[in-house]
Each structure stands twice: as structure tokens, then as C-alpha cells.
Design a protein around this motif. Structure first.
Motif, short mmCIF file in Angstrom:
data_model
loop_
_atom_site.label_atom_id
_atom_site.label_comp_id
_atom_site.label_asym_id
_atom_site.label_seq_id
_atom_site.Cartn_x
_atom_site.Cartn_y
_atom_site.Cartn_z
N LEU A 270 -36.02 37.32 -83.48
CA LEU A 270 -35.25 37.26 -82.49
C LEU A 270 -35.81 36.94 -80.83
CD1 LEU A 270 -32.49 40.25 -82.68
CD2 LEU A 270 -31.22 38.60 -83.10
N LEU A 271 -36.50 38.02 -81.16
CA LEU A 271 -37.78 37.73 -80.45
C LEU A 271 -38.44 36.45 -80.06
CD1 LEU A 271 -38.92 39.59 -78.15
CD2 LEU A 271 -40.77 40.40 -79.57
N MET A 272 -38.72 35.28 -81.26
CA MET A 272 -39.21 34.25 -81.10
C MET A 272 -37.91 33.53 -80.47
SD MET A 272 -40.34 33.98 -84.74
CE MET A 272 -40.78 31.77 -84.85
N ILE A 273 -36.73 34.06 -80.56
CA ILE A 273 -35.26 32.59 -79.82
C ILE A 273 -35.53 33.34 -77.66
CG2 ILE A 273 -33.12 33.08 -79.46
CD1 ILE A 273 -32.63 33.03 -82.76
N TYR A 274 -35.81 34.74 -78.22
CA TYR A 274 -35.95 35.47 -76.66
C TYR A 274 -36.28 35.08 -75.86
CZ TYR A 274 -31.96 38.67 -78.22
OH TYR A 274 -31.26 39.31 -78.61
N ALA A 275 -38.03 34.70 -76.10
CA ALA A 275 -38.74 34.07 -76.08
C ALA A 275 -38.47 32.74 -75.23
CB ALA A 275 -40.42 34.71 -77.23
N GLU A 276 -38.40 31.93 -75.86
CA GLU A 276 -38.22 30.15 -75.49
C GLU A 276 -37.52 30.24 -74.69
OE1 GLU A 276 -36.61 26.35 -77.69
OE2 GLU A 276 -37.14 28.25 -78.72
N ASP A 277 -36.53 31.23 -74.08
CA ASP A 277 -35.31 31.17 -73.37
C ASP A 277 -35.99 31.99 -72.11
OD1 ASP A 277 -33.01 31.11 -71.38
OD2 ASP A 277 -32.24 33.80 -72.50
N VAL A 278 -36.55 33.08 -71.93
CA VAL A 278 -37.71 33.78 -71.26
C VAL A 278 -38.62 33.61 -70.30
CG1 VAL A 278 -39.27 35.40 -70.58
CG2 VAL A 278 -36.28 35.87 -71.87
N LEU A 279 -39.53 32.03 -71.67
CA LEU A 279 -40.62 31.57 -71.15
C LEU A 279 -40.74 30.47 -69.98
CD1 LEU A 279 -42.62 32.86 -73.52
CD2 LEU A 279 -42.84 33.24 -71.48
N ALA A 303 -47.20 28.84 -78.09
CA ALA A 303 -46.92 26.81 -78.16
C ALA A 303 -45.67 26.75 -77.44
CB ALA A 303 -45.69 27.62 -79.69
N HIS A 304 -44.64 27.53 -76.26
CA HIS A 304 -44.16 28.26 -75.33
C HIS A 304 -44.59 28.54 -73.91
CE1 HIS A 304 -40.85 27.53 -78.63
NE2 HIS A 304 -40.92 27.14 -77.34
N GLY A 305 -46.25 28.71 -74.16
CA GLY A 305 -46.85 28.53 -72.58
C GLY A 305 -46.82 30.04 -72.32
N GLY A 306 -46.87 30.94 -73.40
CA GLY A 306 -46.33 32.45 -73.04
C GLY A 306 -48.06 33.34 -73.29
N LYS A 307 -48.35 34.59 -73.14
CA LYS A 307 -49.42 35.07 -73.85
C LYS A 307 -48.65 35.57 -74.61
CE LYS A 307 -52.37 34.34 -69.24
NZ LYS A 307 -50.82 34.94 -67.88
N PRO A 308 -49.40 35.50 -76.13
CA PRO A 308 -48.55 37.06 -77.01
C PRO A 308 -49.17 37.80 -76.75
CG PRO A 308 -50.02 35.48 -78.39
CD PRO A 308 -49.73 34.68 -76.30
N LEU A 309 -49.01 38.88 -77.29
CA LEU A 309 -49.87 40.52 -77.03
C LEU A 309 -49.49 41.54 -78.35
CD1 LEU A 309 -51.77 42.35 -75.76
CD2 LEU A 309 -50.04 43.18 -74.08
N MET A 310 -49.79 41.88 -79.22
CA MET A 310 -50.18 42.78 -80.01
C MET A 310 -50.40 43.63 -79.26
SD MET A 310 -51.26 42.39 -84.43
CE MET A 310 -51.49 40.90 -83.97
N TRP A 311 -49.60 44.67 -79.84
CA TRP A 311 -49.61 45.67 -79.52
C TRP A 311 -48.79 47.05 -80.68
CZ3 TRP A 311 -52.96 48.21 -76.77
CH2 TRP A 311 -53.31 49.18 -76.04
N LYS A 312 -49.13 47.92 -80.37
CA LYS A 312 -48.66 49.77 -80.82
C LYS A 312 -47.45 49.48 -81.57
CE LYS A 312 -53.31 52.24 -79.38
NZ LYS A 312 -53.22 53.10 -79.23
#
Length: 476
Positions: A270-279, A303-312
Motif C-alpha cells: 500500500l505504501l508503494m502506491i501512496y508513495a508514487e502518488d505523494v512523490l 525509483a520515484h525520486g524519494g528518500k527511503p528511511l527505514m525506522w523502528k
């Protein structure tokens, strides 16, 4: 008066217990006294009597706890704005949307069994967790409370909340959505009434399941991350030939979804879909996901120009990190999704459902097409197994130490953000201690069956080196 809580009740992200065994009205009253006291002492130059919004979910025990909580808050000198029964995000909305409200408490057992209940809290606009919750226990044990006589008012905010969520469709041609067909499953949880009001105003065709609030959950357990709980929604989508389906947990802050072919769209997908839209509108923005999320998500954000951040993992921890980084979007595998681009940054599954409609319209692809475009990754479900409370964190520390000092040829990267996440040429595996239970959580992902087997073997090898083994999987 002093009060001592059962030691199992004050947890990392919230307060939770079993009604009549570890949690009752006296606890609720003491929570009110302690929370109100903290808010008054933190107000400084602010109002002498801060206002706290209070809501509750559809559990049988919730009205009783709400009554006692309000007594405790007013006895501490705080004013209370009662918003009644509704989803947890409606309480978050009541707190975030009004400058006159300085804190909020939702009485909810979330997705736990019917005999559980608990409290989720917001304090001056920030999540209230960890050391904050332990502080409530200290104040109660000492009876170190302020005294006062706060006032109580009852407000109706559901219509306002529903209208605010509908702004998630702003800028979209309503005609573009007029042909969409969606199924929604409230699971007899607290989101039901707001869902009915929302669906009545949405363009397109909407089919609703189990919107009657029933704290016994007669149809299925309201946890949309367990695939078996999506069976009714899947049947509805197939029977009515719907575009996709959305399901909620018991208090409406976690979302589950399936596409038009009945395939589960997991939290990270779901976050992949939302990220593509928001970015598209927030170029170069940081998108946060927890350590359990697929590598495909982090690659997709980049790939869509965002900065991925892995968090707790943990909704309170993610919300805090979003504020710190200015991130417009974050999510967890568990279905908590946080939008701060044109919303408030709290986890709201109803709003996330609307944003799935919006993303599909803006990206010009059906949810099924968006799901089909995702890489086929093979992953384990979350494997949760019992480990003694005193052993769980030391065991993770041992694994981390071994892998950072002598990683061996197959290990490419070790990430110790939350537990230990190990990248290899086969994919990745994760081992972390739960903050809320005496369990370790493991997960692995690869693009081949053989690779997945090798990753699971590495998890088992590390466990055995620490004298542990992966036993029967236990629930949340």
C-alpha cells in the motif's frame, strides 16, 4: 489516595489490559488523574485548565472506563471534551484540528480479543508513549496529583471529521471516480458509523460489510493483517466484481486491502502506491517505513525520486520520526499509514482508504494494475515465537554483536535500527524483540524459494548460537 497498576498494563505504545483481571474503572480514574496532572504541570503559561478530548471504541467495557477516566481528568483540574463512540483517528482529529484542545485519550482495545481494553494518548500534539506512560504509573503510585474541578462538555464531531477526510479527494475530477466500485469491511469495529457517513458522500458505488458496532465481533476478528479475516471482503469483491476492497481493525487506525482479483495488498505494498502518488507533488521527500517492510518498497521510493528511511516499528515511534524529518508519508507492515502532506500525520485507516481511491485516480491505473506492477517477492509472514522477557533483548544484542564483528561471506549489510536486519545476495532477514510481548519476531524475503530457505536457515543458526529456537508462532 494512591494507585498501583498491574505491572503488565503500562506498555511501550499504549496502556492495555484484561477487563476485570488487570484493568478496571479504578485504573481508568488513576490514568485520568495522572495524565491530567502531567498536562497541567506542562502547561506553564498556558491555560490553568487545559482541555482534553476523550473518545471510546465499541467494546462492551468502554463506556464504563470512559466514565471513570473523565472523573479522573476533571478531578485533576482539566476540562474534558467528550466526543463519544468512534474510531481512534476521530479522537486524533478532535485533538489535532482544534487549538483549544491540549491532549486526547481514546479508550480502545484495538485488535485485541473482546475482553481486552486500553488507552491511546496524545499530549500537546505529540504521541505519548514509552517513558511518558511509565511516568503515569509513578505519579499514581505516589498519589502525586493536582486537584481541581474541571468542566465537561459533549460535542458531535463526526460530520466535521467525515468532511475533512473527503478533502483527500480534492483536485480529482469526481467524474473520474463515478464508475469506481469499492467494498469496505468495518469488522463491527468503531469505524462503522463514520464509514457509513463517508460512503454516502463518496462518488462511485460502495458496498459495506459489518458497520454495526459490536464489541463481541460476531463476524470475524477485526485485524486486517491476518489474511483469514479478509475472507468476507474477498467474497464480496468477487461476487460484485468490485475494483478493490478495504478493511479496518477494531478502532480504525489500521488498514488492510485487497485488489479486484482478491490478492492481499500488504502494508508495505500500500505504501508503494501512496508513495508514487505523494512523490509526484513532494519531489525528493523522505518516506518512512518500519524495519519489517519489503526491500521492494525502499527501492520503489528511491525509483520515484524519494528518500527511503527505514525506522523502528511502533506507531508512536514512526509519528515522532515524521515530525523530526518533515516526512509527508510513512507506514508500517501492520497497516498503520500516516499522511502529513495534506493531513495531520496521524494513522487513519478511513482516510487511507480515501487516499487509495485518490491515488488510483491520479496515477490513472486501477488498484489491480498497481498491484500487478509490483515485483513478486517471496516472504515469510511475521514469525512470532515466545522468548522469556528477560532474554529477548540480550539475545538480539548477541546476534547483532556476532554479525557486526564476524559477518561471514554471505552477509552484505547489517542494520541495527530496530533489532537486526541482514542483507545478503538472497534478500534479507530480520530478527527483533517485540516491545509489547515476550516474543521475538522474525521475517525474511527473497526472490526465490531456495533463497528464502537459506535466509530462514541463517535466522535459525543465529538463534541456536544464542541457545534459542524458533518455536510455534504466537499471535499479537
Amino acid at each position: 489516595m494512591k494507585h498501583t497498576f498491574d505491572p503488565t498494563v503500562l506498555r511501550e505504545y499504549d496502556i492495555r489490559g484484561i477487563i476485570g483481571e488487570t484493568l478496571g474503572p479504578d485504573d481508568a480514574r488513576a490514568i485520568g488523574r495522572s495524565f491530567g496532572t502531567l498536562l497541567i504541570r506542562a502547561s506553564g503559561e498556558g491555560p490553568a485548565s487545559p482541555t482534553i478530548a476523550v473518545g471510546y471504541d465499541g467494546r462492551v467495557s468502554s463506556p464504563m472506563l470512559e466514565h471513570a477516566l473523565v472523573e479522573g481528568l476533571t478531578a485533576s483540574g482539566c476540562n474534558v471534551r467528550r466526543i463519544g463512540m468512534g474510531a481512534t483517528p476521530m479522537l486524533y482529529y478532535a485533538e489535532a484540528s482544534s487549538e483549544e484542545v491540549h491532549g486526547g485519550i481514546q479508550i480502545t482495545g484495538s485488535h485485541n480479543p473482546p475482553n481486552y481494553n486500553g488507552f491511546k494518548m496524545v499530549f500537546q500534539g505529540r504521541p505519548f508513549f514509552g517513558a511518558d506512560i511509565q511516568e503515569l504509573g509513578k505519579l499514581a503510585a505516589a498519589g502525586d496529583w493536582t486537584d481541581g474541578a474541571g468542566e465537561v462538555e459533549t460535542v458531535q464531531i463526526m460530520d466535521e471529521y467525515v468532511d475533512r477526510m473527503l478533502e483527500g479527494l480534492s483536485g480529482i475530477d469526481v467524474e473520474a471516480l463515478s464508475g469506481i466500485k469499492v467494498g469496505w469491511d468495518a469488522g463491527n469495529g468503531a469505524a462503522g458509523p463514520a464509514l457509513e457517513a463517508l460512503a454516502a458522500k463518496l462518488p462511485g458505488e460502495h458496498h459495506l460489510l459489518f458497520t454495526d458496532v459490536d464489541g463481541h465481533f460476531p463476524n470475524h476478528h477485526p485485524d486486517p493483517t491476518v489474511e483469514a479475516n479478509l475472507a468476507d471482503l474477498r467474497a464480496l469483491v468477487a461476487e460484485k466484481k468490485l475494483d478493490f476492497g478495504v478493511a479496518f481493525d477494531g478502532d480504525g487506525d489500521r488498514i488492510g486491502a485487497i485488489d479486484g482479483e482478491g490478492r492481499v495488498i500488504w502494508g508495505d505494498q500500500l505504501l508503494m502506491i501512496y508513495a508514487e502518488d505523494v512523490l509526484k507533488t513532494h519531489k525528493g521527500a523522505t518516506v518512512i517505513a518500519d524495519v519489517k517492510a519489503s526491500r521492494a518498497l525502499f527501492d520503489n521510493v528511491a525509483a520515484h525520486g524519494g528518500k527511503p528511511l527505514m525506522w523502528k516499528t511502533g506507531h508512536s515511534l514512526i509519528k515522532s520520526k515524521m515530525k523530526e524529518t518533515g516526512s509527508p508519508l510513512a507506514g508500517e507492515m501492520s497497516g498503520h499509514v500516516f499522511f502529513a502532506d495534506t493531513y495531520y500525520g496521524f494513522d487513519d485507516a478511513l482516510y487511507a482508504g480515501i487516499r487509495l481511491l485518490a491515488a488510483s485516480a491520479r496515477l490513472g491505473k486501477s488498484v489491480t494494475e498497481l498491484k500487478s506492477a509490483m515485483p513478486d517477492m517471496l516472504n515469510t509472514p511475521e514469525m512470532r515465537f515466545q522468548v522469556d522477557e528477560a532474554r529477548k533483548f540480550p539475545a538480539i544484542a548477541e546476534v547483532t554483536e556476532r554479525l557486526t564483528t564476524d559477518p561471514g561471506p554471505q552477509v552484505e549489510e547489517v542494520n541495527a535500527t530496530d533489532g537486526v536486519r541482514v542483507n545478503t545476495k538472497d534478500g534479507w532477514w530480520l530478527l527483533r524483540a517485540s516491545n509489547t510481548q515476550d516474543v521475538l519476531v522474525a521475517r525474511a524475503e527473497s526472490d526465490s524459494e531456495d533463497g528464502l530457505e537459506r535466509l530462514i536457515a541463517q535466522i535459525d543458526e543465529q538463534l541456536s548460537l544464542s541457545g534459542l529456537e524458533r518455536g510455534e508462532s504466537v499471535g499479537h
